[in-house]
Design an enzyme around this catalytic site. Structure first.
Site, mmCIF file in Angstrom:
data_model
loop_
_atom_site.group_PDB
_atom_site.id
_atom_site.type_symbol
_atom_site.label_atom_id
_atom_site.label_comp_id
_atom_site.label_asym_id
_atom_site.label_seq_id
_atom_site.Cartn_x
_atom_site.Cartn_y
_atom_site.Cartn_z
ATOM 1 N N GLU A 45 9.173 10.459 -30.194
ATOM 2 C CA GLU A 45 10.381 9.650 -30.023
ATOM 3 C C GLU A 45 10.077 8.181 -30.261
ATOM 4 O O GLU A 45 9.024 7.668 -29.865
ATOM 5 C CB GLU A 45 10.992 9.830 -28.635
ATOM 6 C CG GLU A 45 10.190 9.233 -27.500
ATOM 7 C CD GLU A 45 11.008 9.013 -26.233
ATOM 8 O OE1 GLU A 45 11.664 7.950 -26.133
ATOM 9 O OE2 GLU A 45 10.950 9.876 -25.352
ATOM 10 N N LYS A 134 14.252 14.557 -17.773
ATOM 11 C CA LYS A 134 13.127 13.630 -17.797
ATOM 12 C C LYS A 134 13.139 12.892 -16.462
ATOM 13 O O LYS A 134 13.997 12.034 -16.238
ATOM 14 C CB LYS A 134 13.326 12.686 -18.988
ATOM 15 C CG LYS A 134 12.524 11.414 -18.991
ATOM 16 C CD LYS A 134 12.951 10.576 -20.195
ATOM 17 C CE LYS A 134 12.606 9.111 -19.991
ATOM 18 N NZ LYS A 134 13.027 8.285 -21.139
#
Length: 218
Positions: A45, A134
């Site tokens: 990411e 997350k």
């Protein structure tokens, strides 16, 4: 073609470590990606508060093999989610729970990893269709907090610890049942030589594999 949410499940089963390249520049992103991939990482990411993040993501998408899921972190709006989908990116990562962003990602077919801290945020993300959660900032919250939060969530929903994760504390989180980790400063930092990123990547992947093998043998 396999959907991105299903691809995410497959990758998490193999190596659930997310490389967070906060602060990376487009002219270095491919060299860094190459060492991450050869080290065994399959989730990359680029946070959107990095320099020219869209250019970095576009280059990664064109360069990386299909088994590597590329996307953006710090996605804060549905407009950014749609722009990310326009690059055919697979992965959408947020630091917070915004149901509109989750819905935009889901409608575009992306796999979403949604940031949460409280039970309210985690359950809202689960209800909106997040593919994974997350837990952030994990090191400050601690394993005990994770255990309490995990108890109220669907057991099928993966939870990754992000924030302050490095080799010395991976075993504690693994023993508590965490499903994976997001790796930021312990892996990449602006200005860090690519050889050092590679060394760290190899060590982090080796530690995860050691923990998995140890757990399987018990």
């Amino acid at each position: 073609m396999t959907s991105n949410p299903l691809r995410l499940q497959q990758v998490l089963a193999e190596c659930p470590l997310v490389a967070i390249l906060r602060g990376i520049h487009p002219d270095e992103v491919l060299d860094v990606a190459d060492v991450l991939i050869t080290s065994g990482l399959r989730l990359i990411e680029v946070p959107l508060n990095s320099p020219q993040p869209w250019e970095s993501i576009a280059r990664l998408k064109a360069h990386c093999p299909d088994e590597v899921l590329v996307g953006a972190g710090t996605v804060l709006s549905s407009a950014d989610a749609r722009r990310l989908a326009g690059l055919d990116a697979a992965l959408l990562v947020t630091p917070n729970c915004d149901p509109e962003v989750i819905r935009a990602g889901r409608e575009a077919g992306m796999a979403s990893m949604i940031g949460c801290m409280t039970p309210t945020e985690a359950l809202a993300a689960q209800g909106a269709g997040a593919c994974a959660l997350k837990l952030f900032p994990a090191a400050h919250l601690g394993v005990g907090y994770f255990n309490d939060l995990r108890a109220v969530l669907s057991p099928e929903l993966p939870v990754l610890a992000v924030g302050g994760i490095d080799i010395p504390n991976m075993a504690t989180w693994h023993a508590a049942g965490i499903d994976g980790f997001g790796l930021g400063g312990s892996l990449y930092a602006p200005g860090r030589p690519v050889q050092e990123v590679e060394r760290r990547a190899l060590a982090l992947v080796a530690e995860w594999r050691r923990l998995q093998a140890s757990g399987a043998s018990q």
